[in-house]
Scaffold this motif. Structure first.
Motif, PDB file in Angstrom:
ATOM      1  N   THR A   1      31.029  42.127  29.716  1.00 19.29           N
ATOM      2  CA  THR A   1      32.578  41.627  29.168  1.00 19.29           C
ATOM      3  C   THR A   1      33.558  41.481  30.278  1.00 19.29           C
ATOM      4  O   THR A   1      33.284  42.332  31.012  1.00 19.29           O
TER       5      THR A   1
ATOM      6  N   SER B   1      37.755  41.152  30.568  1.00 24.36           N
ATOM      7  CA  SER B   1      39.201  41.287  29.917  1.00 24.36           C
ATOM      8  C   SER B   1      40.143  41.079  30.738  1.00 24.36           C
ATOM      9  O   SER B   1      40.266  41.910  31.846  1.00 24.36           O
TER      10      SER B   1
ATOM     11  N   THR C   1      44.549  40.780  31.095  1.00 25.04           N
ATOM     12  CA  THR C   1      45.844  41.006  30.724  1.00 25.04           C
ATOM     13  C   THR C   1      46.850  40.433  31.302  1.00 25.04           C
ATOM     14  O   THR C   1      46.997  40.757  32.617  1.00 25.04           O
TER      15      THR C   1
END
Length: 111
Positions: A69, A71, A73
């Protein structure tokens, strides 16, 4: 007196969070990094740097990097710094060295 702003800036930049790969399961690791360039930094470059570090980490064990994964921000000026985190595996032979855009979820369309 002129050195105080520089010292404060250097302290703020050096305080940015970064984690070394931490084992979270069988051959699975987590790493994260905060964008130290503030609102002018590119968080996708931070994610790329994590992937490079993950590759190097797996290489020290003579294994291949496999992204699980990712991610990202985004920066929000005055609120938070952006950053990225990844989970990855160190495996003998990577099946898919690049994460699929759908994160492994497939949909079947019927007409």
């Amino acid at each position: 007196m002129k050195k105080i702003p520089f010292i404060l800036f250097a302290t703020a930049v050096s305080g940015c969070a970064s984690t070394a790969p931490a084992k979270i399961g069988a051959d699975t690791y987590y790493a994260s990094k905060t964008n130290t360039a503030g609102m002018f930094g590119d968080v996708s470059a931070v994610a790329g740097a994590l992937i490079v570090e993950g590759n190097q980490f797996c290489g020290t064990m003579n294994k291949e990097f496999e992204l699980v994964t990712q991610s990202v921000t985004q920066n929000i000026p005055g609120v938070r710094f952006g950053g990225a985190s990844i989970t990855f595996k160190c495996v003998e032979h990577a099946k898919s060295p690049v994460m699929r855009p759908d994160n492994g979820v497939s949909t079947v369309r019927t007409n």
